[in-house]
Write an enzyme that holds these catalytic residues in place. Structure first.
Site, mmCIF file in Angstrom:
data_model
loop_
_atom_site.group_PDB
_atom_site.id
_atom_site.type_symbol
_atom_site.label_atom_id
_atom_site.label_comp_id
_atom_site.label_asym_id
_atom_site.label_seq_id
_atom_site.Cartn_x
_atom_site.Cartn_y
_atom_site.Cartn_z
ATOM 1 N N ALA A 182 0.837 -1.197 0.000
ATOM 2 C CA ALA A 182 0.000 0.000 0.000
ATOM 3 C C ALA A 182 0.873 1.247 0.000
ATOM 4 O O ALA A 182 1.957 1.255 0.585
ATOM 5 C CB ALA A 182 -0.921 0.016 1.212
ATOM 6 N N ASP A 183 0.384 2.283 -0.661
ATOM 7 C CA ASP A 183 1.028 3.589 -0.594
ATOM 8 C C ASP A 183 0.316 4.505 0.402
ATOM 9 O O ASP A 183 0.923 5.412 0.953
ATOM 10 C CB ASP A 183 1.051 4.238 -1.973
ATOM 11 N N ARG A 184 -0.978 4.257 0.595
ATOM 12 C CA ARG A 184 -1.725 5.007 1.606
ATOM 13 C C ARG A 184 -2.992 4.232 1.952
ATOM 14 O O ARG A 184 -3.702 3.761 1.066
ATOM 15 C CB ARG A 184 -2.100 6.406 1.085
ATOM 16 N N ALA B 25 -4.905 2.965 -1.310
ATOM 17 C CA ALA B 25 -4.273 3.384 -2.563
ATOM 18 C C ALA B 25 -3.005 2.570 -2.757
ATOM 19 O O ALA B 25 -2.166 2.476 -1.862
ATOM 20 C CB ALA B 25 -3.939 4.872 -2.519
#
Length: 402
Positions: free
Chosen positions: A255-257, A265
């Site tokens: 995950a990036d966020r 995201a």
């Protein structure tokens, strides 16, 4: 031996240039925030945790070199450090780990500056020590993510099947090349492999930047983990045709966020995999440190999605290849200079979002360094991960259902 994408000792930072992989191993010297900003923007380093580490350590190295080489340490004050952190965050705004690291280090600088006997040297030393500790913590956190995620997966899989080992489908690159070491989603895979509970890994090429075929494949082959590359568009067929024969138990991604409600995201294509996993009855989990969880972002609708250049979609880069002199169809890779070629008609317009958002209702659970959070009837309660005393040592934290 696990790949080392970030080499650091006090005063010196080198990163493995991921644009050269898997054909060449070239390390870049990062000696300033400007060097780090360019490397992050150009994707010579990528992966939310790795980006945060490189940004933080670049400023630490610059403080040392600037102070030692120019004897100008007196000019490195809180304002300059904080301005540099703000500048570094602009290199990749979607990656929440970067903003989180910058905020934490900014607080370190402010607290050090408030000390009665504060000096330029004491402030910079406080910053350097905090950045170095982040590097140590990231590796330990990734190993914990691997243990929590692997144990939950094995517990969620039918015992006789799990005993034989399970197969995993993963996306993008979430290993040593995306973190300070070991990896998040790939950390779970490494843990399963180390316990002889992994049958096979299928990994997507991850268009348009091919982080899967170039980087994940490179790591898996380096570690002698059994693996097979598929194109992004083959995922549905894989689950339809090989779910049972290959015992594909889960799709595991990074995950990036992660928003407060669990919306996640991640690299473009993740959302599609979540839909396919749900349709085929395959577990879908996210592996991420708590620094990736952004409780200030209520849902995925509030996440800004970075759009990258069209040329990444319409071109490809790599060295020349020739077919082997047999009927296998395999190719031999020449280690000569990489070339960029067009793979689309002239004047093609392309849309290139770097990320997509997977709704929380498609995610079965999130593995973190302090425990595993399952989605309950009312969704995710991620605040538990940040409560006093935390949840270290717990294998599973179930969200409230009432």
């Amino acid at each position: 031996m696990v790949l080392q994408a970030i080499k650091y000792k006090r005063g010196k930072l080198e990163i493995l240039d991921q644009l050269k992989l898997p054909y060449e191993e070239v390390y870049l010297d990062i000696s300033s925030p400007q060097d780090a900003w360019a490397a992050i923007k150009n994707m010579q380093v990528r992966g939310a945790p790795a980006i945060a580490m490189v940004a933080a350590l670049s400023l630490a190295v610059w403080c040392i070199r600037y102070g030692v080489e120019q004897r100008n340490q007196m000019h490195i004050g809180p304002e300059l450090l904080q301005d540099s952190l703000t500048y570094l965050v602009t290199s990749r705004p979607t990656a929440v780990n970067l903003a989180d690291a910058a905020a934490k280090l900014s607080r370190v600088v402010l607290l050090a500056a408030k000390e009665a006997d504060a000096t330029a040297s004491s402030i910079t030393n406080a910053y350097i020590e905090a950045a170095e500790q982040m590097l140590i913590d990231d590796v330990q956190d990734n190993q914990s993510i691997g243990e929590f995620g692997a144990k939950w997966l094995l517990g969620s899989t039918e015992a006789p099947t799990a005993a034989k080992g399970i197969s995993i489908l993963t996306h993008c690159n979430t290993g040593s090349l995306a973190t300070a070491g070991y990896g998040t989603a790939l950390g779970i895979i490494r843990t399963l492999h180390s316990h002889s509970k992994l049958q096979h890994v299928y990994y997507t090429e991850t268009r348009p930047y091919n982080q899967g075929s170039r980087l994940t494949g490179y790591e898996l082959l380096h570690d002698n983990i059994p693996c097979t590359l598929i194109t992004d568009s083959m995922a549905g067929a894989l689950l339809q045709l090989k779910k049972h024969s290959s015992n594909i138990a889960a799709v595991v991604v990074g995950a990036d966020r992660v928003a407060a409600n669990g919306d996640t995201a991640n690299k473009i294509g993740t959302y599609s995999l979540a839909i396919l996993a749900r349709y085929h009855g395959v577990i879908f989990i996210v592996a991420a440190p708590r620094t990736t969880i952004d409780l200030a972002t209520k849902s995925g609708q509030d996440i800004v999605i970075e759009e990258r250049p069209q040329g990444e979609v319409t071109t490809a880069r790599g060295p020349p290849v020739v077919k082997k002199p047999d009927d296998s169809g395999a190719v031999e890779v020449y280690t000569g200079e990489s070339v960029q070629i067009s793979i689309a008609a002239a004047n093609t317009r392309a849309w290139n979002p770097a990320f997509d958002v997977t709704p929380a209702e498609l995610i079965d659970g999130i593995a973190t360094e302090v425990g595993f959070v399952e989605r309950g009837a009312e969704g995710f309660d991620l605040t538990k991960l940040f409560e006093k005393g935390e949840v270290a040592g717990q294998i599973c934290i179930e969200a409230e259902t009432g």
